[in-house]
Scaffold this motif. Structure first.
Motif, PDB file in Angstrom:
ATOM      1  N   LEU A  94       0.799  -1.309   0.097  1.00  0.00           N
ATOM      2  CA  LEU A  94       0.082   0.092   0.068  1.00  0.00           C
ATOM      3  C   LEU A  94       0.829   1.147  -0.067  1.00  0.00           C
ATOM      4  O   LEU A  94       2.067   1.382   0.339  1.00  0.00           O
ATOM      5  CB  LEU A  94      -0.752  -0.055   1.256  1.00  0.00           C
ATOM      6  N   ASP A  95       0.374   2.336  -0.589  1.00  0.00           N
ATOM      7  CA  ASP A  95       1.139   3.757  -0.439  1.00  0.00           C
ATOM      8  C   ASP A  95       0.094   4.566   0.284  1.00  0.00           C
ATOM      9  O   ASP A  95      -0.974   4.522   0.465  1.00  0.00           O
ATOM     10  CB  ASP A  95       1.663   3.966  -1.820  1.00  0.00           C
ATOM     11  N   ALA A  96       0.799   5.842   0.481  1.00  0.00           N
ATOM     12  CA  ALA A  96       0.101   6.894   0.964  1.00  0.00           C
ATOM     13  C   ALA A  96      -1.375   7.272   0.250  1.00  0.00           C
ATOM     14  O   ALA A  96      -2.437   7.707   0.985  1.00  0.00           O
ATOM     15  CB  ALA A  96       1.034   7.970   1.304  1.00  0.00           C
ATOM     16  N   THR A  97      -0.909   7.393  -1.004  1.00  0.00           N
ATOM     17  CA  THR A  97      -2.327   7.678  -1.910  1.00  0.00           C
ATOM     18  C   THR A  97      -3.458   6.724  -1.339  1.00  0.00           C
ATOM     19  O   THR A  97      -4.773   6.970  -1.471  1.00  0.00           O
ATOM     20  CB  THR A  97      -1.973   7.811  -3.220  1.00  0.00           C
ATOM     21  N   MET A  98      -3.238   5.382  -1.602  1.00  0.00           N
ATOM     22  CA  MET A  98      -4.246   4.404  -1.414  1.00  0.00           C
ATOM     23  C   MET A  98      -4.768   4.597  -0.168  1.00  0.00           C
ATOM     24  O   MET A  98      -6.035   4.586   0.116  1.00  0.00           O
ATOM     25  CB  MET A  98      -3.715   2.971  -1.373  1.00  0.00           C
ATOM     26  N   VAL A  99      -4.001   4.754   1.072  1.00  0.00           N
ATOM     27  CA  VAL A  99      -4.548   4.924   2.403  1.00  0.00           C
ATOM     28  C   VAL A  99      -5.234   6.253   2.387  1.00  0.00           C
ATOM     29  O   VAL A  99      -6.297   6.152   2.980  1.00  0.00           O
ATOM     30  CB  VAL A  99      -3.397   4.975   3.449  1.00  0.00           C
ATOM     31  N   ALA A 100      -5.130   7.344   1.864  1.00  0.00           N
ATOM     32  CA  ALA A 100      -5.866   8.566   1.902  1.00  0.00           C
ATOM     33  C   ALA A 100      -7.412   8.444   1.292  1.00  0.00           C
ATOM     34  O   ALA A 100      -8.177   8.728   1.651  1.00  0.00           O
ATOM     35  CB  ALA A 100      -5.160   9.642   1.059  1.00  0.00           C
ATOM     36  N   ARG A 101      -7.208   7.624   0.115  1.00  0.00           N
ATOM     37  CA  ARG A 101      -8.322   7.406  -0.575  1.00  0.00           C
ATOM     38  C   ARG A 101      -9.399   6.350   0.397  1.00  0.00           C
ATOM     39  O   ARG A 101     -10.513   6.377   0.558  1.00  0.00           O
ATOM     40  CB  ARG A 101      -8.455   6.501  -1.758  1.00  0.00           C
ATOM     41  N   ALA A 102      -8.618   5.523   1.132  1.00  0.00           N
ATOM     42  CA  ALA A 102      -9.557   4.489   1.743  1.00  0.00           C
ATOM     43  C   ALA A 102      -9.882   5.173   3.057  1.00  0.00           C
ATOM     44  O   ALA A 102     -11.077   4.738   3.521  1.00  0.00           O
ATOM     45  CB  ALA A 102      -8.313   3.310   2.163  1.00  0.00           C
ATOM     46  N   LEU A 103      -9.179   6.044   3.677  1.00  0.00           N
ATOM     47  CA  LEU A 103      -9.885   6.919   4.853  1.00  0.00           C
ATOM     48  C   LEU A 103     -10.956   7.659   4.406  1.00  0.00           C
ATOM     49  O   LEU A 103     -11.864   7.822   5.194  1.00  0.00           O
ATOM     50  CB  LEU A 103      -8.566   7.702   5.361  1.00  0.00           C
ATOM     51  N   ALA A 104     -10.886   8.364   3.196  1.00  0.00           N
ATOM     52  CA  ALA A 104     -12.154   9.145   2.795  1.00  0.00           C
ATOM     53  C   ALA A 104     -13.402   8.218   2.674  1.00  0.00           C
ATOM     54  O   ALA A 104     -14.469   8.521   2.961  1.00  0.00           O
ATOM     55  CB  ALA A 104     -11.929   9.636   1.422  1.00  0.00           C
ATOM     56  N   ALA A 105     -13.144   6.793   2.116  1.00  0.00           N
ATOM     57  CA  ALA A 105     -14.393   6.065   2.130  1.00  0.00           C
ATOM     58  C   ALA A 105     -14.738   5.278   3.255  1.00  0.00           C
ATOM     59  O   ALA A 105     -15.930   5.111   3.504  1.00  0.00           O
ATOM     60  CB  ALA A 105     -13.910   4.925   1.140  1.00  0.00           C
ATOM     61  N   LEU A 106     -13.709   5.182   4.187  1.00  0.00           N
ATOM     62  CA  LEU A 106     -13.862   4.465   5.649  1.00  0.00           C
ATOM     63  C   LEU A 106     -14.791   5.398   6.443  1.00  0.00           C
ATOM     64  O   LEU A 106     -15.690   5.083   7.470  1.00  0.00           O
ATOM     65  CB  LEU A 106     -12.517   4.146   6.193  1.00  0.00           C
ATOM     66  N   GLU A 107     -14.376   6.616   6.564  1.00  0.00           N
ATOM     67  CA  GLU A 107     -14.880   7.662   7.631  1.00  0.00           C
ATOM     68  C   GLU A 107     -14.609   7.077   9.067  1.00  0.00           C
ATOM     69  O   GLU A 107     -15.656   7.084   9.662  1.00  0.00           O
ATOM     70  CB  GLU A 107     -16.225   8.026   7.220  1.00  0.00           C
ATOM     71  N   PRO A 108     -13.582   6.944   9.262  1.00  0.00           N
ATOM     72  CA  PRO A 108     -13.480   6.559  10.676  1.00  0.00           C
ATOM     73  C   PRO A 108     -13.789   7.456  11.772  1.00  0.00           C
ATOM     74  O   PRO A 108     -13.730   8.874  11.655  1.00  0.00           O
ATOM     75  CB  PRO A 108     -11.816   6.094  11.031  1.00  0.00           C
ATOM     76  N   PRO A 109     -14.429   7.083  12.890  1.00  0.00           N
ATOM     77  CA  PRO A 109     -15.041   8.192  13.841  1.00  0.00           C
ATOM     78  C   PRO A 109     -13.756   8.837  14.716  1.00  0.00           C
ATOM     79  O   PRO A 109     -12.671   8.327  14.556  1.00  0.00           O
ATOM     80  CB  PRO A 109     -15.955   7.317  14.825  1.00  0.00           C
TER      81      PRO A 109
END
Length: 253
Positions: free
Chosen positions: A129-144
């Motif tokens: 994984l790279d930082a771009t993938m994680v950024a997009r995943a965080l946007a989809a995940l919306e962790p509290p």
């Protein structure tokens, strides 16, 4: 092609990484609702990775979210550890998982069933994984806000060690079915670890594994490294792992 490790990550110009978000089950009713959604992402591998990792870290810090990058070779027990962790701890504090695999939703479904809101990142032929993938995943995940996010990286002891994702800490997992000299063979991974979990200790009577030699090798690379023997399936040592998680959450950023 990945400019750092030379892999065809399937995410270069014109390539894609796939995200699929799975909700945690409804604990009151014992099941989740809906089937999640899939987002296709066009992105360049390693484009401004370090800069974006810094932005990820700032975004997480502003919200009091602790992100942990969990790395190991395939089969060491990352998913089983996180499945057990989510089942034991998610009722007290929300747990989310960014699940990295080349293909399938198998691990994401397990983690979702255990109580973690999960987004699957399928990398195709990509080995990290790279930082771009994680950024997009965080946007989809919306962790509290104030929650914990585990990033289960693609199983690989080489490439994931090279990529800052914006995590608070790095968790390296290896099992006693692997060689005790693994830290010396993959020094970059173990040199960057904040904690090393030696998993599957329930198998120690059946394998030739020198726990002391492995611990000493890892600490030659990372002096003072916390090394925790655990069995994710049987539960041995998990109290120490949960204590480390609590300490990491309390530590100043």
């Amino acid at each position: 092609m990945c400019e750092t490790c030379g892999c065809d990550a399937g995410t270069g110009a014109g390539g894609t990484a796939r995200l699929t978000t799975l909700p945690a089950p409804d604990h009151e009713h014992g099941h989740g609702h809906g089937h999640g959604h899939t987002v296709t992402l066009d992105q360049k591998v390693l484009a401004h990775n370090d800069d974006l990792a810094g932005r990820n870290r700032a975004w997480l810090g502003e919200r009091g979210i602790v992100a942990l990058n969990v790395m190991s070779s395939p089969g060491s027990g990352k998913t089983t550890l996180l499945e057990r962790t989510a089942a034991d701890l998610s009722a007290g504090s929300p747990i989310s998982v960014i699940e990295g695999d080349q293909e399938t939703l198998l691990d994401a479904r397990r983690l979702s069933a255990a109580g973690a809101r999960t987004v699957q990142v399928n990398t195709g032929t990509g080995c990290h994984l790279d930082a771009t993938m994680v950024a997009r995943a965080l946007a989809a995940l919306e962790p509290p806000d104030g929650s914990t996010v585990f990033v289960e990286n693609v199983g690989n002891l080489v490439c994931p060690a090279l990529f800052d994702l914006g995590e608070r800490a790095r968790v390296v997992l290896m099992s006693v079915t692997e060689g005790a000299d693994k830290p010396l063979k993959y020094p970059h991974m173990f040199r960057g670890a904040d904690v090393l979990l030696l998993n599957k200790i329930d198998l120690l009577p059946h394998v030739d594994f020198d726990m002391t030699a492995c611990r000493d090798a890892a600490r030659r690379l990372r002096p003072g490294l916390r090394v925790l023997p655990v069995s994710a399936t049987r539960g041995d040592g998990l109290a120490a792992w949960y204590d480390w998680l609590a300490e990491t959450r309390r530590a100043p950023t």
